[in-house]
Design a protein around this motif. Structure first.
Motif, PDB file in Angstrom:
ATOM      1  N   ASN A 186      -0.667  33.186 -19.566  1.00  0.00           N
ATOM      2  CA  ASN A 186      -1.107  33.772 -20.841  1.00  0.00           C
ATOM      3  C   ASN A 186      -0.021  34.681 -21.407  1.00  0.00           C
ATOM      4  O   ASN A 186       0.223  34.686 -22.608  1.00  0.00           O
ATOM      5  N   ASN A 249      -4.673  35.636 -26.573  1.00  0.00           N
ATOM      6  CA  ASN A 249      -5.888  35.433 -25.767  1.00  0.00           C
ATOM      7  C   ASN A 249      -7.091  35.121 -26.662  1.00  0.00           C
ATOM      8  O   ASN A 249      -7.945  34.310 -26.291  1.00  0.00           O
ATOM      9  N   VAL A 280     -10.075  34.885 -20.226  1.00  0.00           N
ATOM     10  CA  VAL A 280      -8.956  34.661 -21.160  1.00  0.00           C
ATOM     11  C   VAL A 280      -8.410  33.229 -21.097  1.00  0.00           C
ATOM     12  O   VAL A 280      -7.358  32.941 -21.662  1.00  0.00           O
TER      13      VAL A 280
END
Ligand SMILES: Cc1ncc(COP(=O)(O)O)c(C=O)c1O
Length: 364
Positions: A186, A249, A280
């Motif tokens: 991420n 996210n 997420v």
């Protein structure tokens, strides 16, 4: 081809900022533990709500250094998941400790407080939950167990940068935590990178030493350390992306929710959210009895998909002797049925609809 993660599109948005930062670094030649690493450590600590954030060379190293600094070593047991990437258990082995694999929850894919409790022995020194696929483990309950039994909570946050539980960031609950900045994460850089977080001054000081050849002062060495520093150029990338991590996210969550909504009527299990932790979506992972058929249909149309993870750690060649006789029925059943779809911060609604259309076709 629709890739699992569209890193090119993400780069296009931030190219100028990154190239500007690279040019500055090449100009000032401060390549090792330079101003960007120092600034990123401060910015990451602030974002994550921890006292210390220490950059290192990878997520694997982050977990290794966290365990080492926590004093976990030979003869100790660390309770963790078998449904994870190998690095979680490798880090435990590096310090000479034994990973004790416990079963997962079928909905969240994370180890459960009850299974952790049942696995505690006099040798248990730490618990290492993995916030798998970006879904936080049950941290309040796991932390309570650790506190009650005098165990160190060391979070594997490789897949959970920005995930929260009760508005608190993963990586800020335990004694220490390790993050990975592998490119597809991420928060990913352009190579390998990692981060250890902790609230403990003593642990932070040890990790700073360990990552830099056991040294606080150049050419003076207190312990046998490692060369595990976060690279300065990677810190430039990470600073640019950290500013945008909430947006990234949120985009992942939007795509995930659209997938789940569009597939609600299909014979698949879409990801679970407990409403306490904010997932997420490092991966968007489904369960399906007809996994192979669905994956073939996607691949035939040039849509990437993958199985994370096909073989749980207790069944891997490297662990199968020491785990002989261990049965983890939920882990094994999930590993036999799971597969993941493309997800990233740049996945359009149109692409999600196209992918779901192909999956729907399999069931018609
Ligand atoms: C759950 C988990 N733990 C640890 C790691 C190790 O991180 P790295 O690849 O940065 O060493 C990864 C990622 O690859 C991971 O997914």
């Amino acid at each position: 081809m629709i890739p699992m993660v569209n890193l090119k599109a993400q780069y296009a948005d931030i190219q100028d900022e990154i190239l500007g930062g690279f040019a500055e670094t090449l100009d000032n030649c401060a390549f090792i533990l330079g101003p960007n690493v120092q600034a990123f450590e401060k910015e990451a600590a602030q974002y994550l709500g921890v006292k210390h954030a220490i950059g290192c060379a990878s997520g694997t190293d982050a977990l290794h250094l966290a365990l080492l600094a926590a004093g976990i070593g030979r003869g100790d047991e660390v309770i963790t998941s078998a449904f994870t990437f190998i690095a979680t258990a490798e880090a435990i082995k590096y310090v000479g400790a034994t990973p004790v694999f416990v079963d997962i929850d079928p909905a969240t894919f994370n180890i459960t407080p009850e299974n952790i409790l049942n696995a505690i022995t006099p040798k248990t020194k730490a618990v290492m939950p993995v916030h798998l696929f970006g879904q936080p483990a049950d941290l309040p309950a796991i932390k309570a167990i650790c506190d009650r039994h005098g165990l160190k909570l060391i979070e594997d946050c490789a897949q959970s940068f920005g995930a929260t539980v009760n508005n608190q960031q993963t990586g800020s609950f335990g004694h220490a935590a390790g993050f990975s900045f592998f490119p597809s994460k991420n928060l990913g850089c352009f190579g390998d990178g990692g981060l250890v977080t902790t609230h403990c001054d003593e642990t932070a000081a040890k990790i700073r030493q360990y990552r830099n050849h056991g040294s606080d002062v150049r050419y003076y060495h207190d312990v046998v350390g490692y060369n595990s520093r976060l690279d300065e150029l990677q810190a430039v990338v990470l600073r640019a992306k950290l500013k945008r991590i909430d947006q990234y996210n949120a985009a992942r969550r939007h795509a995930a929710h659209l997938y789940s909504e569009l597939m609600a009527d299909l014979p698949l299990t879409t990801p679970y959210e407990d409403g306490v932790g904010v997932h997420v979506y490092h991966q968007y992972t489904l369960l399906c009895e007809r996994r192979d058929e669905v994956m073939k249909a996607l691949q035939d149309r040039q849509i990437a998909c993958a199985v994370y993870y096909p073989v749980p750690l207790h069944q891997q060649n490297v662990f199968k002797d020491e785990c002989a006789g261990l049965s983890l029925p939920v882990t094994e059943s999930v590993a036999a049925r799971c597969f993941s779809l493309p997800i990233c911060a740049n996945l359009s609604d149109e692409t999600v609809k196209q992918i779901v259309g192909v999956i729907r076709g399999v069931f018609q």
